[in-house]
Design an enzyme around this catalytic site. Structure first.
Site, PDB file in Angstrom:
ATOM      1  CD  GLU A   1      -3.167   0.634   0.276  1.00 55.87           C
ATOM      2  OE1 GLU A   1      -2.625   1.423  -0.526  1.00 55.87           O
ATOM      3  OE2 GLU A   1      -4.380   0.635   0.489  1.00 55.87           O
ATOM      4  CG  ASP A   2      -0.956   4.662  -1.676  1.00 53.82           C
ATOM      5  OD1 ASP A   2      -1.622   4.003  -0.853  1.00 53.82           O
ATOM      6  OD2 ASP A   2      -1.485   5.436  -2.495  1.00 53.82           O
TER       7      ASP A   2
ATOM      8  CG  ASP B   1      -5.689   8.941   5.719  1.00 53.13           C
ATOM      9  OD1 ASP B   1      -5.031   9.606   6.513  1.00 53.13           O
ATOM     10  OD2 ASP B   1      -6.712   9.380   5.157  1.00 53.13           O
TER      11      ASP B   1
ATOM     12  CG  PHE C   1      -3.630  15.284   0.608  1.00 53.43           C
ATOM     13  CD1 PHE C   1      -4.467  14.184   0.764  1.00 53.43           C
ATOM     14  CD2 PHE C   1      -3.228  15.643  -0.673  1.00 53.43           C
ATOM     15  CE1 PHE C   1      -4.906  13.454  -0.336  1.00 53.43           C
ATOM     16  CE2 PHE C   1      -3.654  14.916  -1.781  1.00 53.43           C
ATOM     17  CZ  PHE C   1      -4.494  13.826  -1.609  1.00 53.43           C
TER      18      PHE C   1
ATOM     19  NE  ARG D   1      -2.120   8.413 -10.011  1.00 56.32           N
ATOM     20  CZ  ARG D   1      -2.850   8.027  -8.959  1.00 56.32           C
ATOM     21  NH1 ARG D   1      -2.246   7.607  -7.881  1.00 56.32           N
ATOM     22  NH2 ARG D   1      -4.155   8.066  -8.988  1.00 56.32           N
TER      23      ARG D   1
HETATM   24  P1  5GP Z   1      -7.492   4.831   4.178  1.00 61.78           P
HETATM   25  O1  5GP Z   1      -8.564   3.876   3.749  1.00 61.78           O
HETATM   26  O2  5GP Z   1      -6.404   4.198   5.003  1.00 61.78           O
HETATM   27  O3  5GP Z   1      -8.088   6.038   4.858  1.00 61.78           O
HETATM   28  O4  5GP Z   1      -6.890   5.459   2.887  1.00 61.78           O
HETATM   29  C1  5GP Z   1      -6.163   4.776   1.988  1.00 61.78           C
HETATM   30  C2  5GP Z   1      -6.086   5.480   0.651  1.00 61.78           C
HETATM   31  O5  5GP Z   1      -6.461   6.870   0.690  1.00 61.78           O
HETATM   32  C3  5GP Z   1      -4.664   5.442   0.187  1.00 61.78           C
HETATM   33  O6  5GP Z   1      -4.355   4.230  -0.442  1.00 61.78           O
HETATM   34  C4  5GP Z   1      -4.610   6.650  -0.720  1.00 61.78           C
HETATM   35  O7  5GP Z   1      -5.056   6.293  -2.003  1.00 61.78           O
HETATM   36  C5  5GP Z   1      -5.591   7.645  -0.109  1.00 61.78           C
HETATM   37  N1  5GP Z   1      -4.861   8.617   0.745  1.00 61.78           N
HETATM   38  C6  5GP Z   1      -4.869   8.704   2.083  1.00 61.78           C
HETATM   39  N2  5GP Z   1      -4.072   9.703   2.524  1.00 61.78           N
HETATM   40  C7  5GP Z   1      -3.541  10.267   1.415  1.00 61.78           C
HETATM   41  C8  5GP Z   1      -2.613  11.356   1.213  1.00 61.78           C
HETATM   42  O8  5GP Z   1      -2.097  12.027   2.110  1.00 61.78           O
HETATM   43  N3  5GP Z   1      -2.300  11.627  -0.094  1.00 61.78           N
HETATM   44  C9  5GP Z   1      -2.830  10.942  -1.143  1.00 61.78           C
HETATM   45  N4  5GP Z   1      -2.451  11.318  -2.362  1.00 61.78           N
HETATM   46  N5  5GP Z   1      -3.694   9.917  -0.980  1.00 61.78           N
HETATM   47  C10 5GP Z   1      -4.047   9.582   0.289  1.00 61.78           C
END
Ligand code: 5GP
Length: 175
Positions: A98-99, A102, A151, A164
């Site tokens: 995973e990138d 959050d 972010f 990206r």
């Molecule tokens: P989660 O489900 O853990 O809240 O979010 C996961 C997804 O939200 C990540 O895989 C990503 O695509 C997006 N995301 C969450 N935080 C960020 C951020 O700071 N920057 C970007 N570009 N995407 C984010």
């Protein structure tokens, strides 16, 4: 208001950490059937670098297309699979790449989904983690960096599908 892109984690720092993670993963999965699952789109750059840092002649790489519905820059945790894995994963050792984690909702959903497919094991490798935003605790077995609640863009991460291709993990600041 003008916006400025500011580097948070530079390319050399990322590369060094990715090499460390790759070494650790190669050691941990020696002699096993490792399958890296790249969660598209945000993980494509990280997965490409991580895969090349893992010394293994048997590792497979799979791609999972995911769309999460949310408001603005936040996710709702409702995840739609837009592209599934190309093969079954039963009996294999799955490492989800995973990138960023959050709220944790997306990865929690993916763990639930994959567990139904009966892999031998399932672990998570995330480049970034924002602990301040956690809504559901998920185990992160391999982690690149912990960051504060901002972010971020670059190194695969987008802002409205752009940025990206930035080499460093960056933030947008208003001037
Ligand atoms: P989660 O489900 O853990 O809240 O979010 C996961 C997804 O939200 C990540 O895989 C990503 O695509 C997006 N995301 C969450 N935080 C960020 C951020 O700071 N920057 C970007 N570009 N995407 C984010």
């Amino acid at each position: 208001m003008a916006e400025r892109i500011v580097s948070l984690i530079d390319a050399d720092t990322i590369a060094a950490r990715v090499r460390e993670l790759g070494k650790q993963i190669a050691e941990d999965y020696k002699g096993r059937n490792l399958v890296l699952v790249c969660v598209l789109k945000g993980s494509f750059v990280f997965t490409a670098d991580l895969a090349r840092a893992i010394e293994s002649s048997t590792m497979r790489i799979e791609f999972l297309g995911v769309r999460s519905y949310g408001e603005g820059t936040s996710t709702s945790g409702v995840v739609q699979i837009t592209q599934d894995l190309s093969r079954p994963i039963e009996g294999e050792d799955i490492l989800i790449v995973e990138d960023i984690i959050d709220t944790g909702l997306t990865i929690a959903h993916l763990l639930d989904l994959f567990r139904t497919r009966k892999p031998a094991s399932i672990k998570v490798c995330a480049l970034l983690h924002k602990p301040a935003r956690t809504r559901i605790e998920v185990p992160i077995d391999y982690l690149g960096f912990t960051i504060e609640d901002r972010f971020v863009i670059g190194y695969g991460l987008d802002w409205g599908e752009k940025y990206r291709n930035l080499e460093s993990i960056s933030v947008v600041e208003s001037q």
